[in-house]
Scaffold this motif. Structure first.
Motif, PDB file in Angstrom:
ATOM      1  N   MET A   1      22.454  -1.403 -56.846  1.00 52.11           N
ATOM      2  CA  MET A   1      22.179  -2.835 -56.886  1.00 52.11           C
ATOM      3  C   MET A   1      23.491  -3.607 -56.671  1.00 52.11           C
ATOM      4  O   MET A   1      24.525  -3.268 -57.232  1.00 52.11           O
ATOM      5  CB  MET A   1      21.536  -3.208 -58.224  1.00 52.11           C
ATOM      6  N   ASN A   2      23.417  -4.656 -55.879  1.00 52.41           N
ATOM      7  CA  ASN A   2      24.603  -5.457 -55.577  1.00 52.41           C
ATOM      8  C   ASN A   2      25.165  -6.089 -56.857  1.00 52.41           C
ATOM      9  O   ASN A   2      24.434  -6.576 -57.718  1.00 52.41           O
ATOM     10  CB  ASN A   2      24.211  -6.553 -54.572  1.00 52.41           C
ATOM     11  N   SER A  40      16.088  -9.887 -48.254  1.00 51.30           N
ATOM     12  CA  SER A  40      17.332  -9.783 -47.488  1.00 51.30           C
ATOM     13  C   SER A  40      17.938  -8.408 -47.724  1.00 51.30           C
ATOM     14  O   SER A  40      17.492  -7.660 -48.600  1.00 51.30           O
ATOM     15  CB  SER A  40      18.313 -10.887 -47.895  1.00 51.30           C
ATOM     16  N   ASP A  41      18.953  -8.094 -46.968  1.00 53.46           N
ATOM     17  CA  ASP A  41      19.632  -6.813 -47.157  1.00 53.46           C
ATOM     18  C   ASP A  41      20.242  -6.714 -48.547  1.00 53.46           C
ATOM     19  O   ASP A  41      20.358  -5.630 -49.122  1.00 53.46           O
ATOM     20  CB  ASP A  41      20.720  -6.623 -46.099  1.00 53.46           C
ATOM     21  N   ALA A  42      20.626  -7.871 -49.109  1.00 55.31           N
ATOM     22  CA  ALA A  42      21.291  -7.868 -50.403  1.00 55.31           C
ATOM     23  C   ALA A  42      20.339  -7.545 -51.550  1.00 55.31           C
ATOM     24  O   ALA A  42      20.721  -6.884 -52.522  1.00 55.31           O
ATOM     25  CB  ALA A  42      21.954  -9.220 -50.647  1.00 55.31           C
ATOM     26  N   ASN A  43      19.099  -8.036 -51.463  1.00 55.58           N
ATOM     27  CA  ASN A  43      18.176  -7.838 -52.593  1.00 55.58           C
ATOM     28  C   ASN A  43      17.058  -6.841 -52.310  1.00 55.58           C
ATOM     29  O   ASN A  43      16.133  -6.704 -53.110  1.00 55.58           O
ATOM     30  CB  ASN A  43      17.579  -9.174 -53.025  1.00 55.58           C
ATOM     31  N   ARG A  44      17.105  -6.179 -51.171  1.00 54.57           N
ATOM     32  CA  ARG A  44      16.017  -5.266 -50.792  1.00 54.57           C
ATOM     33  C   ARG A  44      15.819  -4.147 -51.818  1.00 54.57           C
ATOM     34  O   ARG A  44      14.710  -3.885 -52.262  1.00 54.57           O
ATOM     35  CB  ARG A  44      16.317  -4.667 -49.413  1.00 54.57           C
ATOM     36  N   ASP A  45      16.924  -3.507 -52.230  1.00 57.24           N
ATOM     37  CA  ASP A  45      16.828  -2.420 -53.202  1.00 57.24           C
ATOM     38  C   ASP A  45      16.378  -2.935 -54.564  1.00 57.24           C
ATOM     39  O   ASP A  45      15.603  -2.266 -55.276  1.00 57.24           O
ATOM     40  CB  ASP A  45      18.174  -1.702 -53.330  1.00 57.24           C
ATOM     41  N   ASN A  89      11.971  -9.366 -42.752  1.00 61.88           N
ATOM     42  CA  ASN A  89      12.629  -8.239 -43.414  1.00 61.88           C
ATOM     43  C   ASN A  89      11.707  -7.542 -44.414  1.00 61.88           C
ATOM     44  O   ASN A  89      12.106  -6.572 -45.055  1.00 61.88           O
ATOM     45  CB  ASN A  89      13.888  -8.710 -44.146  1.00 61.88           C
ATOM     46  N   GLY A  90      10.479  -8.053 -44.535  1.00 67.80           N
ATOM     47  CA  GLY A  90       9.572  -7.498 -45.531  1.00 67.80           C
ATOM     48  C   GLY A  90       9.115  -6.079 -45.239  1.00 67.80           C
ATOM     49  O   GLY A  90       8.704  -5.352 -46.135  1.00 67.80           O
TER      50      GLY A  90
END
Length: 794
Positions: A1-2, A40-45, A89-90
């Motif tokens: 996680m970021n 987004s790529d940042a919150n995807r995980d 991005n979904g």
């Protein structure tokens, strides 16, 4: 996680509760979704893990805390799932969403919780979402999700999926688009879903399926089966190597899956659907393909597409499986009536009509075209063009408006196509539609068919002629299979069979079909000649059919004529003479005789298992290296020829005795009641005994070996009664194997193998494998000689 994401969720949001299974944790996770509305790529995980955790809490809440579901529904959290999927991005979290939904619906036990989840139509919107089905993982989870939903269907929950007002049923319609998917598990899931839908007792839903999808789906599915059997036939034509049968096995199993699925639909007894399926099955497969291919004479061949003509071997196999599996009266009775009753004029009309039609290489209308509701814009080739940003209100409105317009056009076009196709849909040409008076007349005046009369019925004549074993018995085996499955199918009226003297279901068998019985007697006599090409399985089916025609099992009455009985007696005598040839040459003949008799009693042949075996579709082989069971191939070497002669002798002798109402008294040669059993007490005063030590794996036992004509017996003295012994081990002498010990002249190695009771088990561990040590080498040699003589005497 970021790291920044973590900070935001802790500093500016709530702190995650320690208890993962709690309402507080669900509230915390809901807050994460609220703060991360855009993928987004940042919150995807983070979102993927959050969705997984939500499903765990909901499953826990379903069983322990109803307030969890209340909160989930109050917050409308399913809308977050839908919004994520609609974003560009979904698609990165689509797999997790589908997995979460699948786990969720699979584990919910509370009906109220289920109904809450299904309300607000969010689930239907998820079903209708345009996933990227080029991704195999997404496809697998999507279909699994739909199948799980179908398992929840009942007369109450169906209302959440089928909208009567809008005439809309996305769960069913979207699923059947995958009916011909290349992946087997996807196809199986779709079939399971359709059966779950059909069995729900909702007339309006059934009416929707009948009006909007039944003809399209069933016609396309029958076309799918047709294409498969054409490929199946091609495998049989081009692959004659029995050692390379892997692909044929898979193809055969798939065909069995197809027809069992058809039978499952028929068993649901939804008359409206069954009528459509029956019509498609008869007019697009059974008549134009199976019936076409049954006859090979040029004057009946008017087919433009050569691929539609199957090998006669393939046709007989396919028909046998139809009669074995399908128990839907309108189908099997009509098909039986065509085969048995159609005369030359009718056959020519059938061949002409279907031969003049276009080849059935494609269905009338592709299912994807018929069912299209939410297709992408045809002017765009990029699938991402249909993805909208749900945060842009104007773009979302344009998207939903375009969808509504396309849906209306698609529904109108589908109805127009259906109206057109209903006008050109072929009706059944030849239907068994006898009145009660006609049935009575036919049953009272059965036709005594002779050769000329049968020749006037080309389909039936083809079956009779296939019983002639010229080169091999392949066609004969499958022709017998068709006759047996047809005549024993419980849904076929006996009057249809009796019209051609197939009296298998009749108590009055004095008018049996003499032409057919004559052919069966020919097979019996051919099976008894030296180097016959008739396999044991074919002979067994011949005897089964013959008995059904002339013998009443319940009344124990035989109706066979003296002429036919004399032919059977002649075959019995030939079988006996053939077996006598092996008396002087096979010292183990009696061993084989007893073993073969035991096998015939323990493992009677069952036609349904024989038809599942792909090796029967290859030319008969002789080599045991092929892995084909002995009864399904021709013998190799003198020992197997002797075994075959024994089996033929047993089968024909049993038939002869049964038809003559004679009770078997001579077999088996060894009577169980005359044998000793463990713990029996034996008088030793007049017995020959040899003392020995038996070396087993974990111990040594002092025993006495009793020399008996029939049995190998080990005893120990009875301490309570002088001169008597107690049997500790015994077995038939024929199972005993004796070998000298190379290092000790006083010892023998004795092994006893019990014959296996299952034909599919080739070997079994020995019931005794021990070293026997005697007092001296003279007693050792005496024991060996007595054991060998006992085997030979036995």
């Amino acid at each position: 996680m970021n790291i920044l994401t973590k900070a935001r969720n802790t500093l500016f949001g709530a702190t995650q509760p320690k208890n993962p299974h709690s309402l507080d944790n669900l509230k915390y996770l809901c807050g994460i979704l609220q703060r991360n509305t855009t993928v987004s790529d940042a919150n995807r995980d983070l979102l993927t893990e959050t969705l997984r955790s939500i499903s765990e809490i909901l499953i826990w809440g379903d069983q322990h805390d109803s307030s969890v579901f209340d909160y989930f529904l109050e917050r409308g959290m399913l809308i977050y799932f839908l919004n994520y999927m609609r974003q560009k991005n979904g698609r990165y979290i689509c797999v997790q969403i589908l997995q979460t939904l699948n786990i969720l619906f699979e584990n919910i036990r509370n009906e109220t919780s289920l109904y809450y989840l299904l309300s607000n139509n969010h689930v239907n919107n998820i079903i209708l979402h345009k996933f990227d089905f080029s991704d195999e993982e997404i496809t697998a989870y999507y279909i699994s999700f739909l199948k799980t939903l179908s398992l929840k269907l009942n007369k109450h929950s169906i209302n959440f999926f089928y909208n009567e007002k809008n005439n809309d049923f996305p769960l069913y319609v979207e699923a059947i688009k995958f009916f011909n998917h290349p992946e087997t598990m996807v196809r199986i899931a779709v079939r399971t879903l359709t059966l779950n839908v059909y069995k729900v007792p909702d007339p309006t839903m059934h009416r929707f399926i009948l009006d909007c999808t039944a003809t399209e789906y069933f016609s396309n599915f029958v076309w799918f089966i047709r294409n498969h059997i054409l490929d199946f036939d091609s495998l049989i034509r081009n692959n004659r190597d029995i050692n390379n049968r892997g692909q044929l096995i898979s193809s055969l199993e798939e065909y069995l899956d197809h027809i069992h699925y058809l039978q499952d639909i028929f068993l649901l007894n939804v008359d409206s659907l069954n009528n459509v399926l029956k019509d498609q099955l008869m007019n697009r497969l059974l008549i134009p393909v199976y019936m076409f291919s049954l006859i090979k004479r040029d004057k009946f061949s008017r087919v433009k597409d050569p691929r539609i003509m199957l090998e006669q071997l393939s046709t007989l196999f396919l028909l046998a499986e139809i009669f074995l599996v399908i128990h839907y009266r309108p189908v099997v009775e009509e098909l039986t009536d065509i085969i048995l009753s159609a005369d030359i004029e009718t056959v020519e009309a059938i061949q002409h009509r279907y031969g003049e039609q276009i080849s059935y290489s494609l269905p009338p209308t592709a299912l994807e075209v018929c069912l299209a509701k939410y297709e992408q814009n045809e002017e765009s080739d990029n699938p991402n063009d249909s993805v909208v940003d749900i945060n842009d209100e104007n773009e979302r409105r344009r998207y939903e408006g375009e969808h509504s317009r396309r849906r209306s056009i698609s529904l109108l076009a589908a109805k127009n196509r259906q109206n057109i196709e209903s006008n050109i849909k072929p009706a059944s040409l030849y239907i068994s539609n006898w009145t009660d008076d006609e049935k009575c007349r036919r049953s009272q005046n059965p036709m005594r068919l002779n050769d000329n009369q049968i020749a006037n019925r080309p389909y039936f004549d083809t079956l009779i002629k296939a019983l002639e074993c010229t080169e091999n018995d392949q066609l004969c085996f499958y022709a017998l299979s068709v006759l047996l499955t047809m005549t024993t199918n419980p849904c076929i009226d006996s009057v249809i069979l009796e019209s051609v003297c197939l009296t298998v279901k009749s108590s009055e068998k004095s008018f049996y079909n003499i032409v057919l019985v004559d052919k069966l007697c020919d097979i019996l006599q051919l099976a008894t000649i030296q180097d016959s090409n008739i396999r044991i399985v074919t002979l067994s089916l011949t005897i089964s059919l013959l008995k059904k025609l002339v013998y009443d099992e319940e009344k124990k009455t035989s109706y066979i004529s003296d002429h036919d009985m004399s032919r059977i007696d002649k075959a019995r005598k030939q079988a006996t003479e053939d077996l006598r040839r092996y008396y002087p040459h096979q010292e183990l003949l009696l061993d084989m005789f007893e073993d073969e008799y035991r096998q015939t009693q323990l493992n009677p042949m069952r036609l349904e298992y024989l038809l599942k075996d792909s090796c029967m579709l290859f030319p008969p082989t002789t080599t045991p290296l092929s892995g084909v069971e002995f009864i399904k191939r021709l013998p190799s070497g003198d020992i197997e020829r002797a075994r075959r002669s024994i089996r033929v002798f047993f089968l024909i002798r049993s038939l002869f005795l049964e038809l003559n109402l004679i009770i078997e008294t001579e077999l088996p040669l060894t009577k169980p009641e005359n044998l000793f059993k463990p713990n029996d007490k034996l008088d030793l005063n007049n017995s020959d005994l040899i003392a020995c030590t038996v070396h087993l794996t974990d111990r040594k036992d002092r025993r006495f070996l009793v020399i008996d004509q029939m049995q190998f017996i080990l005893i120990e003295p009875d301490i309570k009664k002088v001169g008597w012994g107690i049997v500790k081990f015994c077995d038939l002498m024929q199972d005993v194997e004796v070998a000298n010990d190379k290092e000790d002249s006083r010892s023998l190695h004795i092994t006893i193998h019990k014959p296996v009771n299952n034909i599919y088990v080739k070997t079994s561990p020995p019931i005794l494998n021990a070293k026997f040590t005697f007092d001296d080498h003279i007693r050792c040699m005496t024991a060996k000689q007595n054991l060998i003589k006992g085997r030979q005497r036995y």
